[in-house]
Design an enzyme around this catalytic site. Structure first.
Site, PDB file in Angstrom:
ATOM      1  N   GLU A 202      -9.517  67.026  50.943  1.00  0.00           N
ATOM      2  CA  GLU A 202     -10.802  67.721  50.712  1.00  0.00           C
ATOM      3  C   GLU A 202     -11.834  67.538  51.825  1.00  0.00           C
ATOM      4  OE1 GLU A 202     -12.193  66.421  46.865  1.00  0.00           O
ATOM      5  OE2 GLU A 202     -10.591  67.451  45.821  1.00  0.00           O
ATOM      6  N   GLU A 333      -1.717  69.464  42.377  1.00  0.00           N
ATOM      7  CA  GLU A 333      -2.570  69.029  41.258  1.00  0.00           C
ATOM      8  C   GLU A 333      -2.738  70.156  40.248  1.00  0.00           C
ATOM      9  OE1 GLU A 333      -6.245  67.242  42.645  1.00  0.00           O
ATOM     10  OE2 GLU A 333      -5.248  66.362  44.377  1.00  0.00           O
TER      11      GLU A 333
HETATM   12  C1  XIL Z   1      -9.638  62.948  39.752  1.00  0.00           C
HETATM   13  C2  XIL Z   1      -9.031  62.130  38.611  1.00  0.00           C
HETATM   14  O1  XIL Z   1      -8.197  62.987  37.871  1.00  0.00           O
HETATM   15  C3  XIL Z   1     -10.128  61.584  37.739  1.00  0.00           C
HETATM   16  O2  XIL Z   1      -9.579  60.703  36.759  1.00  0.00           O
HETATM   17  C4  XIL Z   1     -11.155  60.834  38.589  1.00  0.00           C
HETATM   18  O3  XIL Z   1     -12.219  60.421  37.764  1.00  0.00           O
HETATM   19  C5  XIL Z   1     -11.669  61.690  39.706  1.00  0.00           C
HETATM   20  O4  XIL Z   1     -10.570  62.172  40.473  1.00  0.00           O
HETATM   21  N1  XIL Z   1      -8.950  66.415  43.401  1.00  0.00           N
HETATM   22  C6  XIL Z   1      -8.253  65.290  43.747  1.00  0.00           C
HETATM   23  C7  XIL Z   1      -7.976  64.236  42.737  1.00  0.00           C
HETATM   24  O5  XIL Z   1      -7.737  65.209  44.874  1.00  0.00           O
HETATM   25  O6  XIL Z   1      -7.904  62.959  43.306  1.00  0.00           O
HETATM   26  C8  XIL Z   1      -9.010  64.264  41.630  1.00  0.00           C
HETATM   27  O7  XIL Z   1      -8.616  63.339  40.633  1.00  0.00           O
HETATM   28  C9  XIL Z   1      -9.145  65.660  41.077  1.00  0.00           C
HETATM   29  C10 XIL Z   1      -9.588  66.626  42.139  1.00  0.00           C
END
Ligand code: XIL
Length: 430
Positions: A202, A333
């Site tokens: 990101e 994801e």
């Molecule tokens: C999220 C987790 O799912 C949560 O439990 C945490 O509080 C915040 O992070 N993009 C990403 C992930 O790359 O690492 C994130 O995960 C969701 C969005």
């Protein structure tokens, strides 16, 4: 391993057949970019080929289990000819009531939070690998591949990283050293157990004319650029380069990824490609991770919202564009929120409060999942891994982020039973 320049390409159904005794090379006139290899008693494989330059093509044939996939009930086994199917796990789900589902349906795993910088190095030099090791070992002992998430990210990184031991802000040199130390130590720890790493996550956002981050409302978008994180403020784009260099040196066998969301936006993707290409030229990157936190439908009433561009066609385009650069593509994801992004998530009057998802939502979610998976399967030669961000709806980050609004984005419901979305993506013939 069969390596051959003597492959007979048949035009029927754009597929090609590798016969037991390889035929002499015969080329037809039209270009083909995917080769389907079928051999009795082995898995069918889809392999990308660039035009007819197949002299270096190598195909590994794996014994198949002589089983009828039409009646297959395990998700990852159903997809064995396409790509790995992963799930994000947390410190409980891999060993509590979710564990049986996890083992049955997934052959890849990623830690949802337990490999982030805050978890692995909460204070300088104090590496905490216990929790992540337990999860990685559980996945490996179940025969799963493990993705590592994430080495360098603006979020979930402790404050000490940005502080000088003498007070004030850390220098660029110190940040780069800390990145190198973290990446090296972490990757060495998980070497031979983690096959692919999200090295940087990101790092790109959109800006308006006043250089303010526009978030997801693109109405005032002027340009895409690097996120103005502390990492960037202090170390500039060198923090990305340093992370990838350290990663390549720490474990030359690991696949290295840049991971981000909204790759279906042309401008964002083009900016990502501008630096990914440079990394690729230096052989520092192997693939891109497409997060794919999606919505049940694009934002119809708010066309300036990023999600308005969240179509199957646009996602297919992003996959093809990245694959054409010679990059592996992982869907990293995946989840599909039952909400659209036409309105704010704080609007409680529009929250869905039922414990179980009603018929209408079930059907709409199933249709959306089906459309995406039909497309993923069409592009199986370009995608190696599709990972869901969670196992079941009783444990999804979307019910916490961004507002506590309850969501139902996964394939299994709160009773851990398959939803219609599960049936929808299982319903295809080989
Ligand atoms: C999220 C987790 O799912 C949560 O439990 C945490 O509080 C915040 O992070 N993009 C990403 C992930 O790359 O690492 C994130 O995960 C969701 C969005």
């Amino acid at each position: 391993m069969v390596t051959s320049e003597r492959i007979f390409l048949c035009r029927d159904e754009s597929s090609a057949l590798l016969s037991d005794a390889l035929h002499k090379s015969t080329h037809s006139q039209d270009a083909m970019d995917q080769l389907k290899v079928t051999k009795k008693g082995f898995y069918t494989k889809l392999v990308d080929i660039s035009s007819y330059k197949i002299e270096n093509l190598s195909i590994t044939l794996q014994d198949s289990i002589p089983e009828d996939t039409v009646h297959e009930t395990s998700l990852h086994k159903k997809y064995r000819n396409y790509f790995h199917i992963g799930a994000a796990i947390d410190g409980n789900s891999y060993r509590d009531s979710h564990a049986a589902l996890w083992k049955e349906h997934f052959n890849a795993a990623v830690c949802e939070n337990e490999m982030k910088w805050t978890a692995l190095q909460p204070s300088e030099g104090n590496f905490q690998f216990g929790q992540a090791n337990a999860m990685v070992n559980a996945a490996r002992s179940n025969g799963m591949l493990v993705r590592g998430h994430v080495l360098v990210w603006f979020d979930q990184t402790p404050d000490w990283v940005f502080q000088s031991p003498y007070g004030g802000q850390a220098s660029k040199q110190l940040i780069l050293e800390r990145i190198r130390t973290h990446v090296t130590r972490v990757m060495q720890e998980f070497k031979d157990r983690v096959y692919a790493w999200d090295v940087v996550n990101e790092a790109v956002v959109g800006y308006d004319a006043n250089n303010q981050d526009v978030g997801e409302d693109l109405g005032t978008l002027a340009r895409w650029g690097y996120r103005n994180s502390k990492l960037y403020q202090i170390a500039g784009e060198d923090h990305i380069l340093e992370a990838f260099k350290a990663a390549r040196e720490a474990d030359p066998d690991a696949k290295l990824f840049y991971n981000d969301f909204w790759n279906y936006l042309d401008g964002k993707r083009e900016f990502i490609i501008s630096f990914v290409k440079k990394l690729k030229e230096q052989e520092l990157i192997d693939g891109v991770g497409l997060q794919c936190h999606l919505n049940i439908s694009p934002a119809k009433e708010k066309l300036s919202n990023q999600s308005a561009y969240q179509t199957v066609d646009n996602l297919e385009k992003e996959i093809k564009v990245y694959a054409a650069l010679g990059l592996d593509v992982h869907i990293t994801e995946l989840d599909i929120s039952i909400y659209t992004r036409d309105y704010t998530s704080d609007d409680q009057s529009r929250w869905y409060m039922g414990y179980d998802l009603n018929e209408d939502y079930q059907n709409r979610l199933a249709a959306r999942y089906k459309d995406f998976f039909d497309m993923f399967r069409r592009n199986a030669g370009k995608i190696q891994n599709v990972t869901f961000w969670g196992i079941a709806d009783d444990n999804t980050w979307l019910s916490e982020f961004p507002s506590g609004r309850p969501d139902h984005p996964l394939l299994f419901d709160k009773h851990l039973k398959p939803k219609r979305a599960f049936d929808a993506i299982m319903n295809f013939d080989r």
